[in-house]
Design an enzyme around this catalytic site. Sequence first.
Site, PDB file in Angstrom:
ATOM      1  CB  CYS A 129      37.039  45.714  33.972  1.00  0.00           C
ATOM      2  SG  CYS A 129      35.962  44.376  33.465  1.00  0.00           S
ATOM      3  CB  CYS A 132      34.196  44.258  36.053  1.00  0.00           C
ATOM      4  SG  CYS A 132      35.420  43.418  35.071  1.00  0.00           S
ATOM      5  CG  ASP A 133      34.268  47.938  37.786  1.00  0.00           C
ATOM      6  OD1 ASP A 133      33.825  47.031  38.507  1.00  0.00           O
ATOM      7  OD2 ASP A 133      35.475  48.184  37.659  1.00  0.00           O
TER       8      ASP A 133
END
Length: 292
Positions: A129, A132-133
């Site tokens: 992701c 997200c990261d």
Amino acid sequence: MYDLIIIGMGVSGISGAIYAKRAGLKVLLLDHSAPGGTLNIIPEIENYPGIDNISGPDLAMNLFNTVNKLGIEYKLEEVTDVILDNIKTVKTKDNAYQSKYILIASGRKPKMLGLKDEDKYIGNGISTCALCDGAFFKGKEVAVIGGGSSAVSEALYLSKIVKKVYLIHRREEFRAENTLIDKLKQIKNIELILNNEVTSLITDNNQLIGLKLKDRDINISGMFLYIGFIPNTDFLHNTALKLENGYIIVDSNGETNIEGVYAAGDVTKKEIYQIINAASEGALAAINISKN
Ligand code: NAP
């Protein structure tokens, strides 16, 4: 007793719930985690009619707002088992719910490469992701693996945050949409490594520091995997549902081989996995259920 239990609160599940609720059915939505499903890991959506540009999590939030606005009942519980008799039973860890119809819209999860120690470094150097990261790798070098639309769009997204992206694909030709490939060609800090594969992780002191490829090593701090998906159908182990490679087979009404059991979205076997058809499949199944 519900009229309809929908397993999954992604685009197809929520679309189904909207149509079912408006048709007057008693509906329960179930999901093990945040509503939105795969939307939650999509940075940018630019191909949905009427919306120029929206992030996946924002669209997920809009969908969830509709669930609340329509007063659709939902529970955040993981489905562990289903019994598909005349009356359908859906079991979660602590509860069991019953309904006349079921719509399975449980989506799919990212595939992994199967490298030694891959699991150990998920969340610590390996991610599925970028949204997200990606921020953890600001100013660093990362690799994106895959040649589909996900890999290319996530490489584009990451190129705005990190110093350099290696896009590693096992073939010469990409599967990704042409519009994405055209954008890719304009980005200076993306290096394409084609006809190559990751053979192992290079680590130091429990940190991912590089990748061994078939014919070279590269130094990176993060690896983002976009090599396809595995459908979320584990909870169907006690059923006679017809699957192909784990994906549920449905007819043109969205119904499976078991009467009263429908499926929609990315968990089904089909040609195109897009938000637009996930939405329409959820709606179609709910409309057909409400006609019964
Ligand atoms: P995908 O199209 O299935 O592509 C997976 C890629 O991973 C392929 O290039 C495949 O290589 C590669 N791959 C698979 N297993 C591998 C392995 N073990 N090692 C190395 N590479 C491996 O998956 P996706 O990109 O996630 O797309 C899924 C669906 O979502 C598609 O229908 C796509 O169009 C859609 N999507 C659309 C958008 C959009 O902006 N419209 C964005 C994202 C996704 P090969 O090509 O050699 O098989």
